[in-house]
Design a protein around this motif. Sequence first.
Motif, short mmCIF file in Angstrom:
data_model
loop_
_atom_site.label_atom_id
_atom_site.label_comp_id
_atom_site.label_asym_id
_atom_site.label_seq_id
_atom_site.Cartn_x
_atom_site.Cartn_y
_atom_site.Cartn_z
N GLY A 1 8.34 -18.72 -4.41
CA GLY A 1 8.75 -19.06 -3.05
C GLY A 1 7.56 -19.18 -2.12
O GLY A 1 6.51 -18.57 -2.36
N GLY A 2 7.74 -19.94 -1.05
CA GLY A 2 6.65 -20.19 -0.14
C GLY A 2 6.63 -19.28 1.07
O GLY A 2 7.35 -18.27 1.13
N TRP A 3 5.78 -19.62 2.02
CA TRP A 3 5.52 -18.78 3.19
C TRP A 3 6.77 -18.50 4.01
O TRP A 3 6.95 -17.41 4.55
N ASP A 4 7.68 -19.48 4.11
CA ASP A 4 8.83 -19.35 4.99
C ASP A 4 10.01 -18.62 4.36
O ASP A 4 11.00 -18.35 5.03
N MET A 5 9.92 -18.32 3.08
CA MET A 5 11.04 -17.64 2.42
C MET A 5 11.00 -16.16 2.76
O MET A 5 10.01 -15.48 2.52
N ILE A 6 12.10 -15.65 3.32
CA ILE A 6 12.10 -14.25 3.70
C ILE A 6 12.18 -13.38 2.45
O ILE A 6 12.67 -13.80 1.40
N ASN B 1 13.83 -10.80 1.33
CA ASN B 1 15.04 -10.43 0.60
C ASN B 1 15.75 -11.61 -0.04
O ASN B 1 16.78 -11.44 -0.70
N ARG B 2 15.19 -12.81 0.13
CA ARG B 2 15.72 -13.97 -0.58
C ARG B 2 14.92 -14.29 -1.84
O ARG B 2 15.29 -15.20 -2.58
N ARG B 3 13.85 -13.56 -2.06
CA ARG B 3 13.01 -13.82 -3.22
C ARG B 3 13.60 -13.13 -4.45
O ARG B 3 13.67 -11.91 -4.51
N ALA B 4 13.98 -13.93 -5.44
CA ALA B 4 14.69 -13.38 -6.59
C ALA B 4 13.76 -12.90 -7.69
O ALA B 4 14.15 -12.05 -8.50
N TYR B 5 12.53 -13.41 -7.71
CA TYR B 5 11.66 -13.12 -8.85
C TYR B 5 10.33 -12.53 -8.40
O TYR B 5 9.64 -13.09 -7.55
N TRP B 6 10.00 -11.40 -9.03
CA TRP B 6 8.78 -10.67 -8.74
C TRP B 6 8.12 -10.24 -10.03
O TRP B 6 8.80 -9.94 -11.01
N GLY B 7 6.79 -10.17 -10.01
CA GLY B 7 6.09 -9.58 -11.13
C GLY B 7 6.08 -8.06 -11.00
O GLY B 7 6.64 -7.50 -10.05
N ALA C 1 0.85 -1.19 0.00
CA ALA C 1 0.00 0.00 0.00
C ALA C 1 0.89 1.24 0.00
O ALA C 1 2.05 1.17 0.40
N PRO C 2 0.35 2.38 -0.43
CA PRO C 2 1.14 3.60 -0.44
C PRO C 2 1.74 3.90 0.92
O PRO C 2 1.07 3.81 1.95
N GLU C 3 3.03 4.19 0.92
CA GLU C 3 3.76 4.58 2.12
C GLU C 3 3.80 3.49 3.19
O GLU C 3 4.02 3.78 4.37
N LYS C 4 3.59 2.26 2.78
CA LYS C 4 3.67 1.13 3.71
C LYS C 4 4.66 0.10 3.18
O LYS C 4 4.96 0.06 1.99
N GLU C 5 5.15 -0.74 4.08
CA GLU C 5 6.05 -1.81 3.68
C GLU C 5 5.28 -2.91 2.95
O GLU C 5 4.08 -3.09 3.15
N ARG C 6 6.01 -3.62 2.12
CA ARG C 6 5.40 -4.74 1.41
C ARG C 6 5.01 -5.82 2.43
O ARG C 6 5.76 -6.11 3.38
N GLU C 7 3.86 -6.43 2.21
CA GLU C 7 3.29 -7.39 3.16
C GLU C 7 3.03 -8.72 2.47
O GLU C 7 2.41 -8.76 1.40
N LEU C 8 3.46 -9.81 3.08
CA LEU C 8 3.15 -11.14 2.57
C LEU C 8 1.69 -11.44 2.86
O LEU C 8 1.25 -11.37 4.02
N VAL C 9 0.95 -11.79 1.83
CA VAL C 9 -0.50 -11.99 1.95
C VAL C 9 -0.87 -13.46 2.00
O VAL C 9 -1.65 -13.88 2.86
N ALA C 10 -0.32 -14.25 1.08
CA ALA C 10 -0.72 -15.66 1.00
C ALA C 10 0.34 -16.44 0.24
O ALA C 10 1.04 -15.89 -0.61
N SER C 11 0.40 -17.74 0.54
CA SER C 11 1.31 -18.64 -0.16
C SER C 11 0.60 -19.95 -0.44
O SER C 11 -0.32 -20.34 0.29
N VAL C 12 1.07 -20.63 -1.48
CA VAL C 12 0.52 -21.93 -1.84
C VAL C 12 1.67 -22.87 -2.17
O VAL C 12 2.66 -22.48 -2.78
#
Length: 121
Positions: A99-104, A106-112, A40-51
């Motif tokens: 990556g799944g729920w437990d991946m922190i 800054n270790r996630r290499a790929y983003w849309g 969200a604007p002016e907020k940190e990125r938040e993990l929402v869901a993983s499968v």
Amino acid sequence: QVQLVESGGDWVQPGGSLRVSCAASGFTFSNYAMSWYRQAPEKERELVASVSQSGSITNYADSVKGRFTISRDNAKNTVYLAMNGLKPEDTAVYFCTVGGWDMIENRRAYWGQGTQVTVSS
């Protein structure tokens, strides 16, 4: 190369529903857990869901539990996030990532590139 392309973001009224999608390519999709984040604007990125790889295990942030559903179609190399009971505080850019729920984060290499979801009346 790995590509993640989100789509389906839109404006919706409070209480409404929306489904966003993420089409993946460039890797063996069925071998990897997938996650959705939002920012969200002016907020940190938040993990929402993983499968999980098979889709049998899902995890959700407390803020969306019971309202959002993550799923995947390995035949289509696509992960989905169905959102019901949307609230103005759900307004954010939604990103998918490998990556799944437990991946922190800054270790996630790929983003849309993200898709904008706006909830307002």
